[in-house]
Design an enzyme around this catalytic site. Structure first.
Site: not given
Lengths: 394, 170
Positions: B8-9
């Site tokens: 997701h990051g």
């Protein structure tokens, strides 16, 4: 628990979902589009005489549509200061189609897009452009409602716009507002800005100020100790954008009058307290751009109405004891009467008999003296108003 | 799950979010293993406890997912357990509470994708329903289709948000 009530048919279930969703959406979109609570596709329409809430929503939609239909010859660009301050009814423009295309929170980039949009249908003869120092002096958008899809491009705009309007009608908030109108529960404070050719009327402002607590309360915020507001993100790039767009339209004969907004002296001091050098550099850069453009044959002028002049130094309610002010709604928004004076000075420049002006034309040969005068007036104002300026950083 | 978080990051908040979910799964599998010889049919009470526990665990993880950094996440968690004091929520109006209630009922009682897939895999037969305090049971028929269709339409309407752009006092 495998009883009959739990059995079903998946294809029919999904079909029921699709059909009911489509029917409900169709019904709601038809209602929203017909009632059009935000006037996103109204011009020359009886709906413009419907009383609306004082805070009118998604104005860029309404104004871009109105520009497309009205095709103004004189346009005003800028932020809420211009939207509120510059009335379209001025004897200067008798017989001309005038429209105030300024929008709340607009950046320079937004104003450029608005100019390109209206010029797509009809090139304006005159552009009056209010410039703000601070975060709004940037290329990127400032008003988050100003969708770039609203800017006209290509011959298919009317069809594209209709599609956009329908798409925009698929909205819960718009449904709520449309239902409130149908049920007679909607706030009915003033006419739409479109009824005044884009200018936010005093009628609306009276209601807004009453709801917000009035002028005195607004100035209480300025008198508190606060950090200065943010400086522009990229002055050079934004000035280059201004230069480009004025060049584009000057070549086809459009006249430009740029002006720096006359926010109240206390706001001027508070907002840019420790940024005076940056502010001066910004003004010099603007003057350089405008001078170069004028030497290229463009009819363009720049005026500074900001600072510490007879309008901006009006005494505040905390000092006078009055509830309201003659020139200001609050610290950063001036009244239409001031706007009319601005227009008069912008277009009467050089004419004989011009007296008692409050703006100063900024040119290469006047800017340095102007900045010296400005600085002196700033110090003088502080000295004359020790109580009001006690919390403002130096 | 740590990798799932990182996907997701590149931020520790996402790693922690993934790690928490991994930990929850470990606990769940461990619990199932430990209780393998002591299975009892779930009751309304045990189901309510299970759901509440799962809901709270997921809420804690979401704080890390949504926060700008780990410090902010812990601040939010501290606020959630009342460390900064407890005061009534005034930012939500009555319609807001109704929407929250509707969302809660949807989240807890409408079928999730697992249940839908189970339905199709088992030849149009529902798996045994878990005991519930909610008297209405979902079934793939026209009435439920219309109800879900209307909810779907309302979800579509909620995608576009009218923002009141108000700068300063205006």
């Amino acid at each position: 628990m495998n009883n009959a009530s739990e059995k079903g048919n998946l294809p029919i279930y999904f079909l029921a979902i699709g059909v009911s969703a489509l029917l409900l959406l169709g019904l709601i979109v038809t209602m929203n589009y017909t009632i059009d609570p935000y006037f996103i596709h109204q011009w020359d329409s009886p709906l413009l005489h419907r009383l609306s809430p004082a805070q009118q929503k998604i104005m860029p939609w309404a104004k871009t549509y109105a520009a497309y239909r009205f095709q103004p010859e004189v346009v005003y660009l800028g932020s809420s200061r211009t939207e509120i301050g510059l009335p379209t009814e001025s004897p200067l423009f008798t017989g001309k189609r005038v429209f105030n295309l300024a929008i709340s929170g607009a950046s320079v980039g937004d104003a450029v897009n608005m100019l390109r949009h209206t010029a797509f249908f009809h090139r304006p003869e005159i552009v009056v452009w209010g410039l703000d120092y601070g975060w709004q002096f940037r290329e990127k958008t400032g008003n988050t409602d100003f969708n770039k899809e609203l800017v006209a491009e290509g011959a298919s705009y009317p069809i594209r716009r209709t599609f956009l309007n329908i798409k925009r009608s698929i909205s819960m908030a718009m449904t709520g507002d449309a239902l409130n109108i149908v049920l007679g529960k909607s706030e009915q404070s003033c006419f739409s800005l479109l009824a005044y050719y884009g200018h936010k009327s005093s009628q609306c402002l009276e209601v807004i100020m009453r709801n917000e607590g009035g002028t005195k309360k607004a100035f209480e915020e300025v008198l508190k100790k606060k950090e200065p507001l943010g400086t522009p993100e990229d002055v050079a790039a934004t000035i280059q954008l201004l230069d480009q767009v004025t060049s584009d339209y000057c070549q086809s004969g459009t006249l430009f009058r740029l002006y720096l907004q006359p926010i109240h002296a206390l706001a001027e001091l508070s907002y840019w307290a420790t940024l005076t050098d940056d502010l001066d550099a910004w003004k010099r850069a603007l003057v350089k751009m405008v001078d170069a453009r004028r030497q290229g044959g463009c009819d363009i002028r720049l005026y500074d109405f900001s600072g510490f002049n007879r309008i901006t130094t009006e005494e505040i309610p905390q000092t006078t004891g009055n509830d309201s002010m003659q020139n200001y709604w609050e610290q950063s928004h001036y009244r239409s009467e001031v706007g009319l004076k601005i227009l008069e000075e912008l277009f009467a420049a050089g004419q004989e008999g011009q007296q008692n002006t409050f703006g100063v034309e900024l040119r290469g040969d006047t800017i340095e003296q102007h900045l010296v005068n400005f600085s002196h007036a700033r110090r003088q104002y502080r000295a004359d108003h020790p109580k009001e300026t006690a919390n403002i950083l130096q | 799950m740590l990798l799932g978080g990182l996907w997701h990051g590149a931020n520790w908040t996402f790693v922690i979010w993934g790690g928490l979910h991994g930990m929850y799964l470990c606990i769940q599998h461990g619990w199932q293993y430990a209780m393998r010889n002591r299975y009892r049919q779930p009751t309304v009470l045990t189901n309510s406890i299970n759901r509440t526990l799962t809901f709270l665990a997921v809420m804690v993880a979401w704080c890390f997912f949504r926060a700008q950094n780990v410090t902010s996440a812990f601040k939010v968690l501290a606020g959630m357990v009342g460390i900064n004091g407890i005061s009534p929520v005034t930012e939500i109006d009555f319609p807001g509470y109704l929407i929250l209630l509707a969302g809660t009922l949807i989240a807890f009682y409408l079928p999730n994708t697992n249940e839908l897939f189970l339905f199709t895999e088992k030849g149009h037969e529902m798996k045994p329903s878990a005991p519930s305090i909610f008297p209405v049971k979902w079934s793939p028929n026209i009435r439920w289709g219309i109800a879900v269709g209307c909810i779907f339409a309302l979800c579509i309407l909620s995608i576009e948000r009218t923002s009141d752009f108000i700068y300063a006092q205006f």
